[in-house]
Design a protein around this motif. Structure first.
Motif, PDB file in Angstrom:
ATOM      1  N   ASP A 228     -46.000  60.731 -23.048  1.00 14.78           N
ATOM      2  CA  ASP A 228     -46.425  61.892 -23.834  1.00 14.78           C
ATOM      3  C   ASP A 228     -47.661  61.617 -24.686  1.00 14.78           C
ATOM      4  OD1 ASP A 228     -45.451  60.311 -25.830  1.00 14.78           O
ATOM      5  OD2 ASP A 228     -44.176  61.838 -26.735  1.00 14.78           O
TER       6      ASP A 228
ATOM      7  N   PHE B  83     -42.806  66.309 -18.075  1.00 12.46           N
ATOM      8  CA  PHE B  83     -44.192  66.041 -17.727  1.00 12.46           C
ATOM      9  C   PHE B  83     -44.289  65.794 -16.228  1.00 12.46           C
ATOM     10  CE2 PHE B  83     -43.439  64.662 -22.046  1.00 12.46           C
ATOM     11  CZ  PHE B  83     -44.521  65.180 -22.756  1.00 12.46           C
ATOM     12  N   SER B  84     -45.484  66.022 -15.678  1.00 10.10           N
ATOM     13  CA  SER B  84     -45.738  65.705 -14.274  1.00 10.10           C
ATOM     14  C   SER B  84     -47.018  64.896 -14.169  1.00 10.10           C
ATOM     15  CB  SER B  84     -45.860  66.984 -13.435  1.00 10.10           C
ATOM     16  OG  SER B  84     -47.014  67.722 -13.800  1.00 10.10           O
ATOM     17  N   THR B  85     -47.106  64.100 -13.098  1.00  8.17           N
ATOM     18  CA  THR B  85     -48.306  63.304 -12.855  1.00  8.17           C
ATOM     19  C   THR B  85     -48.568  63.221 -11.353  1.00  8.17           C
ATOM     20  OG1 THR B  85     -49.383  61.156 -13.166  1.00  8.17           O
ATOM     21  CG2 THR B  85     -46.995  61.137 -12.824  1.00  8.17           C
ATOM     22  N   THR B  86     -49.833  63.216 -10.996  1.00  8.96           N
ATOM     23  CA  THR B  86     -50.212  63.027  -9.590  1.00  8.96           C
ATOM     24  C   THR B  86     -50.915  61.697  -9.372  1.00  8.96           C
ATOM     25  OG1 THR B  86     -52.292  64.215  -9.978  1.00  8.96           O
ATOM     26  CG2 THR B  86     -50.421  65.502  -9.136  1.00  8.96           C
TER      27      THR B  86
ATOM     28  N   THR C 120     -52.153  60.042 -15.760  1.00  5.51           N
ATOM     29  CA  THR C 120     -52.325  61.248 -16.559  1.00  5.51           C
ATOM     30  C   THR C 120     -51.097  62.129 -16.411  1.00  5.51           C
ATOM     31  OG1 THR C 120     -54.706  61.179 -16.156  1.00  5.51           O
ATOM     32  CG2 THR C 120     -53.787  63.244 -16.987  1.00  5.51           C
ATOM     33  N   PHE C 121     -50.470  62.473 -17.544  1.00  3.21           N
ATOM     34  CA  PHE C 121     -49.240  63.257 -17.531  1.00  3.21           C
ATOM     35  C   PHE C 121     -49.503  64.622 -18.163  1.00  3.21           C
ATOM     36  CE2 PHE C 121     -47.877  58.974 -16.965  1.00  3.21           C
ATOM     37  CZ  PHE C 121     -46.752  59.045 -16.171  1.00  3.21           C
ATOM     38  N   THR C 122     -49.100  65.671 -17.450  1.00  2.00           N
ATOM     39  CA  THR C 122     -49.306  67.040 -17.900  1.00  2.00           C
ATOM     40  C   THR C 122     -47.972  67.668 -18.274  1.00  2.00           C
ATOM     41  OG1 THR C 122     -51.199  67.273 -16.406  1.00  2.00           O
ATOM     42  CG2 THR C 122     -50.230  69.300 -17.270  1.00  2.00           C
ATOM     43  N   SER C 123     -47.942  68.357 -19.390  1.00  2.00           N
ATOM     44  CA  SER C 123     -46.705  68.979 -19.842  1.00  2.00           C
ATOM     45  C   SER C 123     -46.288  70.117 -18.914  1.00  2.00           C
ATOM     46  CB  SER C 123     -46.880  69.525 -21.259  1.00  2.00           C
ATOM     47  OG  SER C 123     -45.716  70.197 -21.693  1.00  2.00           O
ATOM     48  N   VAL C 124     -45.000  70.167 -18.586  1.00  2.00           N
ATOM     49  CA  VAL C 124     -44.415  71.263 -17.820  1.00  2.00           C
ATOM     50  C   VAL C 124     -43.645  72.126 -18.814  1.00  2.00           C
ATOM     51  CG1 VAL C 124     -42.822  71.916 -15.981  1.00  2.00           C
ATOM     52  CG2 VAL C 124     -44.228  69.846 -15.749  1.00  2.00           C
ATOM     53  N   ASP C 125     -44.100  73.347 -19.009  1.00  2.00           N
ATOM     54  CA  ASP C 125     -43.562  74.182 -20.082  1.00  2.00           C
ATOM     55  C   ASP C 125     -42.348  74.969 -19.610  1.00  2.00           C
ATOM     56  OD1 ASP C 125     -45.493  73.372 -21.932  1.00  2.00           O
ATOM     57  OD2 ASP C 125     -46.937  74.807 -21.120  1.00  2.00           O
TER      58      ASP C 125
ATOM     59  N   SER D  96     -46.562  80.144 -14.940  1.00  2.00           N
ATOM     60  CA  SER D  96     -45.791  79.436 -15.954  1.00  2.00           C
ATOM     61  C   SER D  96     -44.347  79.393 -15.496  1.00  2.00           C
ATOM     62  CB  SER D  96     -45.899  80.131 -17.319  1.00  2.00           C
ATOM     63  OG  SER D  96     -45.393  81.444 -17.244  1.00  2.00           O
TER      64      SER D  96
END
Length: 270
Positions: free
Chosen positions: A23, A56-59, A63-68, A101
């Protein structure tokens, strides 16, 4: 620990030489509660407090992106990609990002907000569908266009089924058939899907789900003088297909293997 499939193209293969701060906030005491495949990368559930979770997700593994998700009390458990959208099993509900979303999937014939425990979510390209099973044996299906009439896997008219609970879903080519595999509390079931998903029935249709309870007479093996176990009565938690070898992992009864190309379909415990 947990083993995550790398994906057929290896896109889910990452290398880490040190710990990763998911995070980006090193001041918190959050810890990872689960990891799971998410699209072509990974999803990570992080417990941020008492009954509070972040996802969170990452490819790329860095880098981790928040999943809302709609509420912090929802813990994401599994995600699949289907029809260009991501469907997430979280908090005993199914959420989709199809509207940009994460929103609860509530269409007719979908799991919606029904008071039932959801066991697994699975996508099969050969079968052409998204499958979701409840713990008590209801199978929800999406064929790419709409949600179809749910099927009761433990229907009374099906002979030979003694299972009460579903734990996992998968599929495999077995002989000339493409088969939906359903891991249960008493072995597993093979549902041979004949025809299109939108007309599946157990009795009154030419397009039917044909059920097999595989290997009933060949599931017992001895691993030692006092060690005899039975796949038929074991809790099946997962499947893995390697070439023609189907592996089944169980709760307390070990790892089993059978060759799907072998007409006898005999099982051995690894």
């Amino acid at each position: 620990y947990k083993i995550i499939p790398a994906g057929e193209d290896g896109s889910r293969t990452f290398t880490w030489s040190s710990s990763i701060d998911v995070d980006g906030d090193t001041a918190t005491t959050e810890y990872v509660s689960d990891i799971f495949p998410y699209a072509s990368g990974l999803g990570v559930s992080v417990e941020s407090g008492s009954y509070a979770f972040d996802t969170f997700s990452t490819t790329d593994g860095a880098t981790f992106t928040s999943v809302d998700l709609p509420a912090t009390t929802i813990e994401a458990e599994k995600a699949v990609s289907f029809g260009g959208d991501t469907y997430i099993l979280a908090g005993n509900r199914i959420y989709s990002d199809e509207l940009g979303s994460c929103a609860l999937v509530s269409a007719a014939n979908s799991p919606g907000s029904a008071e039932t425990t959801l066991a697994d979510i699975y996508v099969s390209s050969p079968l052409g569908g998204l499958f979701i099973a409840s713990r008590d044996g209801t199978l929800f299906m999406h064929d790419g266009s709409s949600w179809l009439t749910p099927v009761e896997l433990f229907a009374e008219e099906i002979e030979g089924i003694s299972s009460d609970e579903v734990y996992t879903l998968s599929s495999a080519p077995i002989g000339a058939d493409q088969v939906l595999l359903v891991g249960t509390d008493k072995g597993y079931l093979e549902f041979i899907i004949s025809g299109s998903l939108d007309v599946l029935d157990f009795v009154d249709s030419e397009d039917v789900l044909l059920v097999k309870v595989p290997g009933v007479e060949t599931t017992t093996t001895s691993g030692g003088d006092y060690d005899v176990v039975d796949l038929e009565n074991s809790v099946v938690l997962d499947f893995d297909l390697v070439d023609s070898d189907l592996f089944v992992s169980t709760a307390g009864a070990g790892l089993w293997q059978t060759d799907t190309a072998d007409a006898d379909r005999r099982w051995s415990r690894e």
